[in-house]
Every structure is written in structure tokens, then in C-alpha cells.
Scaffold this motif. Structure first.
Motif, PDB file in Angstrom:
ATOM      1  N   LEU A   1       1.817  -2.273 -13.418  1.00 46.10           N
ATOM      2  CA  LEU A   1       2.621  -3.448 -13.087  1.00 46.10           C
ATOM      3  C   LEU A   1       2.591  -3.744 -11.584  1.00 46.10           C
ATOM      4  CD1 LEU A   1       5.705  -2.880 -15.405  1.00 46.10           C
ATOM      5  CD2 LEU A   1       3.789  -4.455 -15.741  1.00 46.10           C
ATOM      6  N   HIS A   2       2.576  -2.702 -10.782  1.00 43.23           N
ATOM      7  CA  HIS A   2       2.523  -2.877  -9.329  1.00 43.23           C
ATOM      8  C   HIS A   2       1.182  -3.485  -8.908  1.00 43.23           C
ATOM      9  CE1 HIS A   2       3.421  -2.097  -5.139  1.00 43.23           C
ATOM     10  NE2 HIS A   2       2.255  -1.504  -5.020  1.00 43.23           N
ATOM     11  N   LYS A   3       0.107  -3.066  -9.526  1.00 48.94           N
ATOM     12  CA  LYS A   3      -1.206  -3.606  -9.177  1.00 48.94           C
ATOM     13  C   LYS A   3      -1.371  -5.049  -9.623  1.00 48.94           C
ATOM     14  CE  LYS A   3      -3.827   0.642  -8.884  1.00 48.94           C
ATOM     15  NZ  LYS A   3      -4.966   1.405  -9.367  1.00 48.94           N
ATOM     16  N   ARG A   4      -0.682  -5.451 -10.684  1.00 47.70           N
ATOM     17  CA  ARG A   4      -0.766  -6.832 -11.143  1.00 47.70           C
ATOM     18  C   ARG A   4      -0.031  -7.795 -10.228  1.00 47.70           C
ATOM     19  NH1 ARG A   4      -0.104  -6.972 -17.665  1.00 47.70           N
ATOM     20  NH2 ARG A   4      -2.061  -5.908 -18.122  1.00 47.70           N
ATOM     21  N   ARG A   5       0.956  -7.265  -9.513  1.00 44.33           N
ATOM     22  CA  ARG A   5       1.718  -8.096  -8.592  1.00 44.33           C
ATOM     23  C   ARG A   5       0.829  -8.483  -7.420  1.00 44.33           C
ATOM     24  NH1 ARG A   5       7.021  -5.637  -6.142  1.00 44.33           N
ATOM     25  NH2 ARG A   5       5.672  -3.885  -6.504  1.00 44.33           N
ATOM     26  N   SER A   6       0.772  -9.753  -7.104  1.00 48.95           N
ATOM     27  CA  SER A   6      -0.090 -10.208  -6.008  1.00 48.95           C
ATOM     28  C   SER A   6       0.557  -9.902  -4.669  1.00 48.95           C
ATOM     29  CB  SER A   6      -0.348 -11.698  -6.128  1.00 48.95           C
ATOM     30  OG  SER A   6       0.872 -12.405  -6.023  1.00 48.95           O
TER      31      SER A   6
ATOM     32  N   ILE B   1       5.526   6.784 -17.766  1.00 51.79           N
ATOM     33  CA  ILE B   1       6.327   5.747 -17.116  1.00 51.79           C
ATOM     34  C   ILE B   1       5.738   5.385 -15.755  1.00 51.79           C
ATOM     35  CG2 ILE B   1       8.584   5.290 -16.056  1.00 51.79           C
ATOM     36  CD1 ILE B   1       9.800   6.907 -18.395  1.00 51.79           C
ATOM     37  N   THR B   2       5.321   6.380 -15.002  1.00 48.23           N
ATOM     38  CA  THR B   2       4.756   6.123 -13.682  1.00 48.23           C
ATOM     39  C   THR B   2       3.445   5.354 -13.784  1.00 48.23           C
ATOM     40  OG1 THR B   2       5.776   8.156 -12.872  1.00 48.23           O
ATOM     41  CG2 THR B   2       4.058   7.190 -11.508  1.00 48.23           C
ATOM     42  N   ARG B   3       2.625   5.669 -14.768  1.00 47.86           N
ATOM     43  CA  ARG B   3       1.364   4.933 -14.941  1.00 47.86           C
ATOM     44  C   ARG B   3       1.633   3.470 -15.291  1.00 47.86           C
ATOM     45  NH1 ARG B   3      -2.455   6.791 -12.134  1.00 47.86           N
ATOM     46  NH2 ARG B   3      -3.792   5.375 -13.274  1.00 47.86           N
ATOM     47  N   VAL B   4       2.641   3.203 -16.098  1.00 45.17           N
ATOM     48  CA  VAL B   4       2.999   1.811 -16.414  1.00 45.17           C
ATOM     49  C   VAL B   4       3.468   1.107 -15.145  1.00 45.17           C
ATOM     50  CG1 VAL B   4       4.663   0.369 -17.655  1.00 45.17           C
ATOM     51  CG2 VAL B   4       3.498   2.235 -18.842  1.00 45.17           C
TER      52      VAL B   4
ATOM     53  N   ILE C   1       0.834  -1.208   0.000  1.00 50.71           N
ATOM     54  CA  ILE C   1       0.000   0.000   0.000  1.00 50.71           C
ATOM     55  C   ILE C   1       0.866   1.255   0.000  1.00 50.71           C
ATOM     56  CG2 ILE C   1      -1.634   1.341   1.391  1.00 50.71           C
ATOM     57  CD1 ILE C   1      -2.841  -1.394   2.254  1.00 50.71           C
ATOM     58  N   GLU C   2       1.940   1.248   0.787  1.00 50.63           N
ATOM     59  CA  GLU C   2       2.833   2.411   0.814  1.00 50.63           C
ATOM     60  C   GLU C   2       3.482   2.640  -0.545  1.00 50.63           C
ATOM     61  OE1 GLU C   2       5.453   1.475   4.021  1.00 50.63           O
ATOM     62  OE2 GLU C   2       4.138   2.403   5.527  1.00 50.63           O
ATOM     63  N   GLN C   3       3.876   1.556  -1.226  1.00 57.20           N
ATOM     64  CA  GLN C   3       4.461   1.687  -2.564  1.00 57.20           C
ATOM     65  C   GLN C   3       3.419   2.237  -3.544  1.00 57.20           C
ATOM     66  OE1 GLN C   3       7.489   1.542  -3.556  1.00 57.20           O
ATOM     67  NE2 GLN C   3       7.186   1.578  -5.758  1.00 57.20           N
ATOM     68  N   SER C   4       2.174   1.785  -3.421  1.00 57.90           N
ATOM     69  CA  SER C   4       1.103   2.314  -4.276  1.00 57.90           C
ATOM     70  C   SER C   4       0.930   3.810  -4.053  1.00 57.90           C
ATOM     71  CB  SER C   4      -0.220   1.598  -3.981  1.00 57.90           C
ATOM     72  OG  SER C   4      -0.154   0.250  -4.328  1.00 57.90           O
ATOM     73  N   ASN C   5       0.975   4.232  -2.809  1.00 55.10           N
ATOM     74  CA  ASN C   5       0.835   5.656  -2.496  1.00 55.10           C
ATOM     75  C   ASN C   5       1.996   6.472  -3.062  1.00 55.10           C
ATOM     76  OD1 ASN C   5      -1.569   5.268  -1.163  1.00 55.10           O
ATOM     77  ND2 ASN C   5      -0.633   5.178   0.863  1.00 55.10           N
TER      78      ASN C   5
END
Length: 105
Positions: free
Chosen positions: A99-104, A92-95, A40-44
Motif C-alpha cells: 500500500l505504501h508503494k502504491r501511494r504516489s 500485515i507488514t507486507r500489505v 523513503i524513510e517510511q519504506s525503510n
């Protein structure tokens, strides 16, 4: 044994270790919770980067067309640099977010 990121320092460690050898953070039974919090912190952080690049992109457009006419000279170079850096950084950030959201977790 699998490798995972330490929730505290983000370095790769064994999933079976009781503490991180790099930062000595205790993992124990809270490992899953700490991994989710880290995710979650990485997503933020990625969303904040996205917002900064989008702001830079918009600032470049505003500087370019401020006053009704396209900018010239140093102002034009500053506006174009801001525009391009913001646009490329945002893409680049959107990509990275996708990729981050696809990671389980």
C-alpha cells in the motif's frame, strides 16, 4: 489546498503552509525533496519491521523443532506464540509495504 504529511513530524498540514504548525519545521521550496525523503524513510521502517517479524517467525520454528522433536510445555507455548506473531506481523507488514508503494510521491 491539499493536506500532506509534514516531513519532520508526520502530522497532517496544508501543502501551502511555509512551516509546520506542530514542529515549526520550515518547508519552503524544499517541500518536494522532504516529502520524498520522508517516503523513503517510511519504506525503510516498514522493511525493518518486515525483517523483525520474519526473524521472529523463523525463531519460533527453530525453537519448536530444536533437538529433533517438537517442543512441549512452556517451550511449546513460546515457540507457537513466536511463530504466530511473526507470521501475522509479517503478512500485515507486507500489505502495508504494498500500500505504501502504491501511494504516489
Amino acid at each position: 489546498m491539499a493536506l500532506m504529511s509534514c516531513p519532520a513530524c508526520q502530522k497532517r498540514i496544508s501543502s501551502q503552509s511555509k512551516s509546520c504548525p506542530h514542529c515549526q519545521a520550515e518547508l519552503g521550496e524544499r517541500t518536494e525533496t522532504l516529502v520524498k525523503i520522508s517516503h523513503i524513510e517510511q519504506s525503510n521502517r516498514l522493511m525493518n519491521h518486515s525483517f523483525i517479524f520474519l526473524t521472529l517467525f523463523i525463531a519460533g520454528v527453530v525453537v519448536w523443532f530444536w533437538g529433533g522433536e517438537p517442543a512441549q510445555g512452556v517451550t511449546a507455548m513460546l515457540a507457537i506464540s513466536s511463530f504466530v506473531l511473526g507470521f501475522v506481523g509479517y503478512l500485515i507488514t507486507r500489505v502495508r509495504i504494498v500500500l505504501h508503494k502504491r501511494r504516489s510521491v
